[in-house]
Design a protein around this motif. Structure first.
Motif, mmCIF file in Angstrom:
data_model
loop_
_atom_site.group_PDB
_atom_site.id
_atom_site.type_symbol
_atom_site.label_atom_id
_atom_site.label_comp_id
_atom_site.label_asym_id
_atom_site.label_seq_id
_atom_site.Cartn_x
_atom_site.Cartn_y
_atom_site.Cartn_z
ATOM 1 N N GLU A 86 0.836 -1.193 0.000
ATOM 2 C CA GLU A 86 0.000 0.000 0.000
ATOM 3 C C GLU A 86 0.871 1.244 0.000
ATOM 4 O O GLU A 86 2.064 1.181 0.274
ATOM 5 N N VAL A 87 0.259 2.371 -0.312
ATOM 6 C CA VAL A 87 0.932 3.669 -0.225
ATOM 7 C C VAL A 87 0.265 4.410 0.923
ATOM 8 O O VAL A 87 -0.943 4.622 0.920
ATOM 9 N N ARG A 88 1.068 4.783 1.944
ATOM 10 C CA ARG A 88 0.542 5.407 3.152
ATOM 11 C C ARG A 88 1.003 6.848 3.258
ATOM 12 O O ARG A 88 2.070 7.222 2.790
ATOM 13 N N VAL A 89 0.194 7.659 3.938
ATOM 14 C CA VAL A 89 0.486 9.070 4.178
ATOM 15 C C VAL A 89 1.487 9.188 5.331
ATOM 16 O O VAL A 89 1.356 8.505 6.350
ATOM 17 N N VAL A 90 2.475 10.065 5.151
ATOM 18 C CA VAL A 90 3.418 10.412 6.219
ATOM 19 C C VAL A 90 3.181 11.889 6.522
ATOM 20 O O VAL A 90 3.437 12.756 5.690
ATOM 21 N N ALA A 91 2.664 12.169 7.719
ATOM 22 C CA ALA A 91 2.271 13.531 8.076
ATOM 23 C C ALA A 91 3.386 14.253 8.824
ATOM 24 O O ALA A 91 4.084 13.670 9.651
ATOM 25 N N LYS A 92 3.532 15.530 8.518
ATOM 26 C CA LYS A 92 4.478 16.397 9.221
ATOM 27 C C LYS A 92 3.859 16.773 10.563
ATOM 28 O O LYS A 92 2.678 17.107 10.641
ATOM 29 N N VAL A 93 4.655 16.680 11.626
ATOM 30 C CA VAL A 93 4.198 17.154 12.933
ATOM 31 C C VAL A 93 4.475 18.647 12.945
ATOM 32 O O VAL A 93 5.627 19.080 12.964
ATOM 33 N N ALA A 147 -1.316 13.801 -4.049
ATOM 34 C CA ALA A 147 -1.193 15.240 -3.780
ATOM 35 C C ALA A 147 0.210 15.514 -3.227
ATOM 36 O O ALA A 147 0.870 14.611 -2.713
ATOM 37 N N PRO A 148 0.689 16.752 -3.323
ATOM 38 C CA PRO A 148 1.994 17.066 -2.731
ATOM 39 C C PRO A 148 2.038 16.667 -1.252
ATOM 40 O O PRO A 148 1.063 16.849 -0.520
ATOM 41 N N GLY A 149 3.165 16.100 -0.838
ATOM 42 C CA GLY A 149 3.344 15.661 0.539
ATOM 43 C C GLY A 149 4.277 14.472 0.600
ATOM 44 O O GLY A 149 4.889 14.088 -0.398
ATOM 45 N N ASN A 172 -4.576 15.739 5.612
ATOM 46 C CA ASN A 172 -4.055 14.485 6.160
ATOM 47 C C ASN A 172 -2.544 14.503 6.313
ATOM 48 O O ASN A 172 -1.971 13.643 6.972
ATOM 49 N N GLN A 173 -1.882 15.479 5.687
ATOM 50 C CA GLN A 173 -0.421 15.564 5.710
ATOM 51 C C GLN A 173 0.094 16.340 6.924
ATOM 52 O O GLN A 173 1.272 16.639 7.002
ATOM 53 N N ALA A 180 2.539 14.249 26.797
ATOM 54 C CA ALA A 180 1.978 14.074 28.132
ATOM 55 C C ALA A 180 2.866 13.127 28.926
ATOM 56 O O ALA A 180 3.734 12.450 28.365
ATOM 57 N N ALA A 181 2.642 13.048 30.224
ATOM 58 C CA ALA A 181 3.439 12.169 31.080
ATOM 59 C C ALA A 181 3.292 10.709 30.671
ATOM 60 O O ALA A 181 4.215 9.920 30.821
ATOM 61 N N ASN A 182 2.132 10.350 30.125
ATOM 62 C CA ASN A 182 1.892 8.954 29.750
ATOM 63 C C ASN A 182 2.037 8.704 28.248
ATOM 64 O O ASN A 182 1.515 7.731 27.726
ATOM 65 N N GLY A 183 2.741 9.580 27.532
ATOM 66 C CA GLY A 183 3.004 9.341 26.116
ATOM 67 C C GLY A 183 2.675 10.547 25.256
ATOM 68 O O GLY A 183 2.320 11.613 25.752
ATOM 69 N N ALA A 184 2.808 10.339 23.964
ATOM 70 C CA ALA A 184 2.502 11.390 22.989
ATOM 71 C C ALA A 184 1.167 11.071 22.330
ATOM 72 O O ALA A 184 0.879 9.922 22.005
ATOM 73 N N PHE A 185 0.355 12.105 22.153
ATOM 74 C CA PHE A 185 -0.949 11.952 21.510
ATOM 75 C C PHE A 185 -1.009 12.891 20.320
ATOM 76 O O PHE A 185 -0.474 14.001 20.377
ATOM 77 N N TYR A 186 -1.674 12.452 19.247
ATOM 78 C CA TYR A 186 -1.705 13.226 18.004
ATOM 79 C C TYR A 186 -3.134 13.584 17.632
ATOM 80 O O TYR A 186 -4.068 12.836 17.909
ATOM 81 N N SER A 187 -3.268 14.731 16.979
ATOM 82 C CA SER A 187 -4.567 15.147 16.449
ATOM 83 C C SER A 187 -4.335 15.846 15.115
ATOM 84 O O SER A 187 -3.242 16.369 14.863
ATOM 85 N N PRO A 188 -5.357 15.873 14.250
ATOM 86 C CA PRO A 188 -5.198 16.579 12.968
ATOM 87 C C PRO A 188 -4.941 18.063 13.207
ATOM 88 O O PRO A 188 -5.409 18.632 14.199
#
Length: 194
Positions: A86-93, A147-149, A172-173, A180-188
């Motif tokens: 598959e081709v997957r998206v790699v998002a910039k933080v 798309a560019p990304g 999506n990019q 946080a103390a219990n890990g990293a959390f991500y959101s769009p």
């Protein structure tokens, strides 16, 4: 004068444009008629059920000028599991919420950090004529372009990294991280303000 009966016309073979073929084993992007060798991303790529991977802190080595891309996989064993390709998206933080030196929450630039997302684009796997150890991956939908990304193509659990040049507009990019103390959390990323 004898006439021989006309042979029924055979359909003309479909002319396939000749593909440039690699000479060494690897995974290649085929864009604008040129092959571009893709470098692997360290570590095993998480299953698509995992929303976000561990951070990747190095930029992509390969940049393609066009998102109309196919892939050629050249392996010594010739085998690729089509269901795992598959081709997957790699998002910039884009930024991270952390704690500053005084102990207050603060948004900071995340620097060069990317994560592999669970979002993917369907590519079909097929043989390359007279090349038993090569396979061609092409979009399931005719005319589809990325798309560019930044993206990875996943082959047998390994990810091969590339970037499509241009201004990134696909939401999506982009993700934001909360440390946080219990890990990293991500959101769009939030939509740009107008």
């Amino acid at each position: 004068m004898e006439r021989t009966p006309e042979n029924p016309k055979e359909p003309a073979p479909v002319a396939q444009p000749s593909l440039p073929l690699p000479t060494t084993f690897g995974v290649y992007a085929l864009s604008e008629g040129q092959l571009h060798e893709l470098k692997p991303v360290p570590g095993k790529i998480p299953d698509r059920r995992v929303a976000i991977s561990a951070a990747i802190n190095a930029p992509s080595v390969t940049t393609l000028m066009d998102g109309d891309v196919k892939f050629i996989v050249f392996r010594p064993d010739g085998g690729v599991d089509a269901s795992g390709t598959e081709v997957r998206v790699v998002a910039k933080v884009s930024r991270a919420l952390g704690v500053d030196a005084s102990g207050k929450a603060a948004m900071v630039n995340a620097g060069d950090s990317w994560v592999i997302r669970s979002m993917s684009y369907p590519y079909k796997v097929g043989p390359i004529e007279q090349q038993s150890r090569m396979l061609l991956l092409q979009p399931e939908q005719d005319g589809f372009t990325l798309a560019p990304g930044r993206y990875i193509v996943v082959v047998k659990g390994m990810g091969y990294d590339f970037t499509v040049a241009g201004t990134v507009t696909d939401p999506n990019q982009c993700v934001e991280r909360i440390n946080a103390a219990n890990g990293a959390f991500y959101s769009p990323c939030p939509p740009p303000r107008r």
